[in-house]
Motif scaffolding. Structure first.
Motif, short mmCIF file in Angstrom:
data_model
loop_
_atom_site.label_atom_id
_atom_site.label_comp_id
_atom_site.label_asym_id
_atom_site.label_seq_id
_atom_site.Cartn_x
_atom_site.Cartn_y
_atom_site.Cartn_z
N MET A 1 0.85 -1.21 0.00
CA MET A 1 0.00 0.00 0.00
C MET A 1 0.88 1.25 0.00
N VAL A 2 0.30 2.30 -0.57
CA VAL A 2 0.99 3.60 -0.49
C VAL A 2 0.91 4.08 0.96
N GLY A 3 2.03 4.51 1.50
CA GLY A 3 2.05 4.99 2.88
C GLY A 3 1.90 6.51 2.95
N LEU A 4 1.60 7.00 4.14
CA LEU A 4 1.44 8.45 4.33
C LEU A 4 2.29 8.93 5.50
N VAL A 5 2.79 10.16 5.35
CA VAL A 5 3.48 10.82 6.47
C VAL A 5 2.86 12.21 6.64
N VAL A 6 2.58 12.56 7.87
CA VAL A 6 2.06 13.90 8.16
C VAL A 6 3.13 14.66 8.94
N VAL A 7 3.61 15.76 8.33
CA VAL A 7 4.66 16.57 8.96
C VAL A 7 4.05 17.88 9.45
N SER A 8 4.20 18.14 10.73
CA SER A 8 3.77 19.43 11.25
C SER A 8 4.87 20.01 12.12
N HIS A 9 4.86 21.33 12.28
CA HIS A 9 5.80 21.96 13.21
C HIS A 9 5.55 21.48 14.64
N SER A 10 4.32 21.07 14.91
CA SER A 10 3.97 20.59 16.24
C SER A 10 3.79 19.08 16.20
N GLU A 11 4.50 18.38 17.04
CA GLU A 11 4.36 16.93 17.10
C GLU A 11 2.91 16.56 17.44
N ARG A 12 2.33 17.31 18.36
CA ARG A 12 0.95 17.01 18.76
C ARG A 12 -0.03 17.26 17.63
N ALA A 13 0.22 18.32 16.84
CA ALA A 13 -0.66 18.58 15.69
C ALA A 13 -0.56 17.43 14.70
N ALA A 14 0.66 16.97 14.44
CA ALA A 14 0.85 15.85 13.50
C ALA A 14 0.11 14.62 14.01
N GLY A 60 5.70 3.29 -2.12
CA GLY A 60 5.85 4.75 -2.11
C GLY A 60 5.11 5.41 -0.96
N VAL A 61 5.44 6.68 -0.75
CA VAL A 61 4.91 7.43 0.38
C VAL A 61 4.50 8.82 -0.07
N VAL A 62 3.29 9.23 0.32
CA VAL A 62 2.87 10.62 0.08
C VAL A 62 3.04 11.38 1.39
N VAL A 63 3.73 12.52 1.30
CA VAL A 63 4.05 13.32 2.49
C VAL A 63 3.18 14.57 2.51
N LEU A 64 2.45 14.74 3.61
CA LEU A 64 1.65 15.95 3.81
C LEU A 64 2.42 16.88 4.74
N GLU A 79 15.17 13.30 -0.18
CA GLU A 79 16.47 13.07 -0.84
C GLU A 79 17.31 12.06 -0.06
N LEU A 80 17.19 12.09 1.26
CA LEU A 80 17.99 11.19 2.11
C LEU A 80 17.44 9.77 2.13
N SER A 81 16.14 9.65 1.91
CA SER A 81 15.48 8.34 2.05
C SER A 81 15.61 7.50 0.78
N ASP A 82 15.63 6.20 0.95
CA ASP A 82 15.62 5.29 -0.20
C ASP A 82 14.21 5.08 -0.74
N ALA A 83 13.23 5.45 0.05
CA ALA A 83 11.83 5.23 -0.37
C ALA A 83 11.47 6.19 -1.49
N SER A 107 -6.60 -0.18 -6.15
CA SER A 107 -5.80 0.18 -7.33
C SER A 107 -4.99 1.46 -7.10
N ALA A 108 -4.87 1.88 -5.86
CA ALA A 108 -4.17 3.15 -5.56
C ALA A 108 -2.71 3.08 -5.98
N THR A 109 -2.22 4.20 -6.51
CA THR A 109 -0.79 4.35 -6.82
C THR A 109 -0.30 5.60 -6.11
N LEU A 110 1.03 5.76 -6.12
CA LEU A 110 1.60 6.97 -5.52
C LEU A 110 0.97 8.22 -6.13
N ASP A 111 0.82 8.22 -7.46
CA ASP A 111 0.25 9.38 -8.14
C ASP A 111 -1.21 9.60 -7.78
#
Lengths: 126, 252
Positions: A1-14, A60-64, A79-83, A107-111
């Motif tokens: 499955m395509v994975g997700l990452v949620v990046v916020s300035h606040s850990e609690r918000a993420a 693949g991973v979609v980053v928010l 750039e640092l990740s192999d994913a 049928s989900a893809t990264l795109d």
């Protein structure tokens, strides 16, 4: 499955955004990451890279992301990740919910997941 | 036997470490002022983030065993990215990782120009910022362009070229005051960002000032005068007058 990452300035918000998105996310891997690593507000590339790697199961991973430095540091992390990872140009909460739903499609893809996340830009509330 | 495998002068690497230490000290000294600038238009973390990052970077630089300049830049850049915790990490640090590759044959006037150009290019790309956005780019662009011209077109000695670059950065910092922020947290303020000096551009000026001081020290020369109101183009009439004096030999 395509994975997700949620990046916020606040850990609690993420974590909170992931909590909301996970309701719709089924078995999707969805990782929160945020904070400056010292308990304060900010973002750090290494931590984001770890989250990207944790969310990746080879499809693949979609980053928010939330604001400014989250975008730059997510860029560095990818750039640092192999994913294979991409940033969705989307509002972080609505984009995460959209992406979570999209990722559960067999049928989900990264795109397709990124596209659905970015469709949140046009969401009207009233 | 030196641990340095690149064949580059060891003293260049040591000078780069000295520069990083000088920057760390300066940023620490200016920490409160940088935070004050950032609290007017941003999230009030610039001074603290930069001070923490550069202190860690100086520490990492000191721990290197007989490094070449490229290795110092890479280590310092990566440490900044890991420790800063904000946009200054990838901007100041990430760019250093890339630009450091230009110093693989040591620090010369030519490699310093290439370093400066790559650094600016990486900052612009990563931040998606251009001159006039009220960012660090407003200080770096005139500094880099002036440095390149001073070295390549005007044929100034590297130290004088660097002094010109500091002049130009100072003018760039002043330029951030009357313009509206289009990038970074300050851009959320819209027109209210007008009238404020950009903290990132200010940090870049401090860094350049320290590079100038350390470069002068490494070359065993006096730090050239820095004057933001001095002409960017060398004063040819003054140079001719000086030549004339020398030629006429009258020692008044």
């Amino acid at each position: 499955m395509v994975g997700l990452v949620v990046v916020s300035h606040s850990e609690r918000a993420a974590e909170g955004i992931v909590e909301i998105a996970a309701e719709m996310a089924g078995d999707t891997r969805i990782e929160p990451v945020g904070g400056d690593g010292q308990g304060g507000i900010g973002t750090v590339p290494d931590a984001i890279r770890e989250a990207v790697d944790a969310a990746d199961d080879d499809e693949g991973v979609v980053v928010l992301v939330d604001l400014g430095s989250a975008v730059m540091n997510a860029d560095v992390a990818i750039e640092l990740s192999d994913a294979e990872a991409v940033i969705a140009d989307a509002p972080v909460l609505e984009g995460a919910v959209n992406a979570a739903v999209a990722a559960t499609d067999p049928s989900a893809t990264l795109d397709s997941v990124r596209e659905q996340a970015e469709a949140a830009r046009g969401m009207e509330k009233l | 036997m030196s641990g340095n495998e690149s064949g580059v002068s060891d003293s260049d690497g040591a000078a780069v470490v000295a520069a990083v230490e000088a920057v760390a000290e300066r940023i620490e000294a200016e920490r409160d002022y940088l935070t004050e600038l950032d609290s007017a238009i941003g999230d009030a973390d610039h001074g603290g983030n930069m001070a923490r990052g550069w202190a860690a970077a100086a520490e990492a630089g000191r721990e290197l065993d007989d490094p070449d300049p490229q290795t110092v830049c890479k280590t310092v850049g990566k440490t900044l990215m890991a420790e800063v915790g904000g946009a200054s990490g990838p901007l100041f640090g990430g760019s250093l990782v890339f630009a450091g590759a230009e110093l693989d044959d040591g620090v010369t006037a030519e490699s310093a120009v290439a370093f400066a150009e790559t650094y600016l290019e990486k900052v612009e790309d990563r931040g998606d910022a251009r001159v006039g956005d009220q960012t660090v780019v407003d200080a770096l662009t005139p500094a880099v362009h002036t440095f390149k011209k001073s070295v390549e077109t005007d044929g100034l000695p590297p130290l004088d070229a660097l002094a010109k670059a500091v002049d130009a950065a100072e003018r760039g910092v002043a330029f951030t005051v009357p313009i509206r922020a289009r990038k970074g947290r300050a851009s959320y303020l819209g027109w209210r960002s007008v009238g404020h000096q950009d903290p990132g551009a200010t940090s870049a000026l401090y860094i350049l000032e320290e590079l100038l001081a350390v470069a002068a020290d490494a070359l065993g020369e006096e730090v050239p005068d820095v004057d933001a109101t001095s002409p960017t183009i060398p004063d040819e009439s003054a140079a001719e007058a000086a030549d004339g004096d020398a030629a006429s030999g009258d020692g008044d």
